[in-house]
Scaffold this motif. Structure first.
Motif, PDB file in Angstrom:
ATOM      1  N   LYS A  33      -1.480  14.627  15.472  1.00 36.14           N
ATOM      2  CA  LYS A  33      -0.590  13.470  15.503  1.00 36.14           C
ATOM      3  C   LYS A  33      -0.044  13.187  14.101  1.00 36.14           C
ATOM      4  CE  LYS A  33      -2.848  11.218  19.458  1.00 36.14           C
ATOM      5  NZ  LYS A  33      -3.415  12.447  19.981  1.00 36.14           N
ATOM      6  N   ARG A  34       0.830  12.193  14.016  1.00 29.59           N
ATOM      7  CA  ARG A  34       1.445  11.788  12.746  1.00 29.59           C
ATOM      8  C   ARG A  34       0.738  10.549  12.193  1.00 29.59           C
ATOM      9  NH1 ARG A  34       7.027  13.085  11.920  1.00 29.59           N
ATOM     10  NH2 ARG A  34       7.528  10.880  11.553  1.00 29.59           N
ATOM     11  N   LEU A  35       0.417  10.594  10.907  1.00 27.36           N
ATOM     12  CA  LEU A  35      -0.247   9.485  10.229  1.00 27.36           C
ATOM     13  C   LEU A  35       0.616   9.031   9.056  1.00 27.36           C
ATOM     14  CD1 LEU A  35      -2.709   7.640   9.654  1.00 27.36           C
ATOM     15  CD2 LEU A  35      -3.707   9.545   8.371  1.00 27.36           C
ATOM     16  N   GLY A  36       0.956   7.761   9.019  1.00 31.35           N
ATOM     17  CA  GLY A  36       1.820   7.241   7.967  1.00 31.35           C
ATOM     18  C   GLY A  36       1.059   6.727   6.759  1.00 31.35           C
ATOM     19  N   VAL A  37       1.650   6.911   5.578  1.00 29.75           N
ATOM     20  CA  VAL A  37       1.103   6.385   4.327  1.00 29.75           C
ATOM     21  C   VAL A  37       2.270   5.885   3.474  1.00 29.75           C
ATOM     22  CG1 VAL A  37      -0.917   7.909   4.292  1.00 29.75           C
ATOM     23  CG2 VAL A  37       1.205   8.653   3.217  1.00 29.75           C
ATOM     24  N   GLN A  38       1.964   5.095   2.451  1.00 27.19           N
ATOM     25  CA  GLN A  38       2.987   4.652   1.514  1.00 27.19           C
ATOM     26  C   GLN A  38       3.000   5.583   0.321  1.00 27.19           C
ATOM     27  OE1 GLN A  38       2.728   0.551   0.300  1.00 27.19           O
ATOM     28  NE2 GLN A  38       4.207   0.804  -1.357  1.00 27.19           N
ATOM     29  N   GLY A  39       4.163   6.141   0.030  1.00 28.40           N
ATOM     30  CA  GLY A  39       4.289   7.125  -1.039  1.00 28.40           C
ATOM     31  C   GLY A  39       3.891   6.595  -2.401  1.00 28.40           C
TER      32      GLY A  39
ATOM     33  N   VAL B 226       0.843  14.188   7.788  1.00 22.45           N
ATOM     34  CA  VAL B 226       0.883  12.982   6.965  1.00 22.45           C
ATOM     35  C   VAL B 226       2.338  12.716   6.563  1.00 22.45           C
ATOM     36  CG1 VAL B 226       0.069  11.859   4.863  1.00 22.45           C
ATOM     37  CG2 VAL B 226      -1.445  13.430   6.112  1.00 22.45           C
ATOM     38  N   VAL B 227       2.841  11.540   6.949  1.00 21.23           N
ATOM     39  CA  VAL B 227       4.236  11.173   6.687  1.00 21.23           C
ATOM     40  C   VAL B 227       4.271  10.064   5.642  1.00 21.23           C
ATOM     41  CG1 VAL B 227       6.421  10.431   7.701  1.00 21.23           C
ATOM     42  CG2 VAL B 227       4.767  11.710   9.094  1.00 21.23           C
ATOM     43  N   SER B 228       4.990  10.307   4.551  1.00 22.35           N
ATOM     44  CA  SER B 228       5.048   9.354   3.445  1.00 22.35           C
ATOM     45  C   SER B 228       6.302   8.483   3.542  1.00 22.35           C
ATOM     46  CB  SER B 228       5.046  10.115   2.114  1.00 22.35           C
ATOM     47  OG  SER B 228       5.086   9.225   1.030  1.00 22.35           O
ATOM     48  N   TYR B 229       6.110   7.169   3.398  1.00 20.76           N
ATOM     49  CA  TYR B 229       7.226   6.225   3.457  1.00 20.76           C
ATOM     50  C   TYR B 229       7.425   5.560   2.095  1.00 20.76           C
ATOM     51  CZ  TYR B 229       7.166   6.912   8.471  1.00 20.76           C
ATOM     52  OH  TYR B 229       7.227   7.498   9.719  1.00 20.76           O
TER      53      TYR B 229
END
Length: 271
Positions: free
Chosen positions: A151-157, A178-181
């Protein structure tokens, strides 16, 4: 020809006077009575990155408020000036670029003290113990990172939360995307709209989001990473750093810190 030369000369003199006048108005900073140099006279200029509630965010009137803001207000008061806040990308804060370029005097951005950041910043004494947390949309049966495989897991860049998750994924060989925002608001929006199955950031940040959006998101797990927040100044700015540390110590001693903590974070954990 003589008249034209005269007119041109008058114009050049006028332009020069305007230029001098403009330069004279530029604020070249000042020094407080206690000997602390500031980039702007009468103000303590703070770099932060919005939004990051409850540490710093705008209220309904557009004023920047929060836990960090309240503590730095105490520093400004000790210096006999007022706090002015500059919203700027977190990368420029943690790299030291904003402080080095004279954009601000102090950085207050819910920033974790790390050895890497100490190379380019001088940190205050720790003022907050931080814990990372995994948040998911309410009702999703997810409690661990392992349950996010595939799955996709979001984090703050650019944050320690991103660093922690990347390290965990690598160490445990977890096949998680891991998706960076770019900022907290984008990360929270991604979670709320199911662009990611979970998102990691500091626990107080999720608690604040849940309070503002009841029933939508819940904390699934916490990760005690031993992190602590610190305010930062330009390398070598010993006088300002001393003032910041003295202010934090005094606030802890007289109960002001506990009052501010309760207002913005909640009940202070027993030490």
């Amino acid at each position: 020809m003589t008249m034209r030369r005269h007119v041109r000369g008058v114009a050049l003199v006028a332009a020069a006077l305007l230029l001098v006048g403009g330069c004279a108005k530029k604020d070249e900073g000042g020094t407080t009575e206690s000997g602390v140099a500031l980039i702007k006279s009468g103000a303590l200029t703070t770099c932060t990155h919005l939004p990051y509630a409850p540490f710093q965010s705008k209220d309904d009137t557009g004023k920047v408020v929060g836990f960090d803001v309240a503590l730095i207000d105490l520093v400004a008061a000790k210096l006999g000036v007022t706090q002015e806040i500059v919203d700027t990308p977190f990368e420029g804060i943690k790299s030291g670029a904003d402080l080095n370029s004279g954009k601000c005097d102090v950085a207050a951005a819910g920033m974790t003290i790390t050895d890497e950041r100490k190379k380019v910043l001088d940190f205050s004494d720790p003022y907050f113990d931080a814990t990372q947390a995994l948040a998911v949309v309410t009702g999703k049966n997810i409690k661990t990172l392992e349950e996010l495989v595939g799955k996709r897991l979001g984090v703050q860049g650019g944050t320690t939360g991103e660093e922690y998750i990347n390290a965990q994924v690598k160490e445990k060989s977890l096949k998680i995307e891991v998706v960076s925002y770019r900022d907290l608001a984008a990360l929270q929006q991604a979670l709320a709209t199911n662009q990611v199955e979970g998102a990691v950031n500091d626990l107080p940040v999720w608690n604040e989001y849940i309070k503002a959006n009841p029933g939508k998101v819940e904390v699934a797990a916490g990760f005690d990473t031993g992190e602590q927040y610190g305010f930062a100044v330009k390398k070598g700015n010993a006088e300002l750093l001393k003032t910041v540390n003295e202010t934090i110590a005094a606030a802890r001693a007289d109960g002001t810190y506990d009052r501010i903590y309760k207002e913005w974070i909640g009940e202070k954990p027993a030490s």
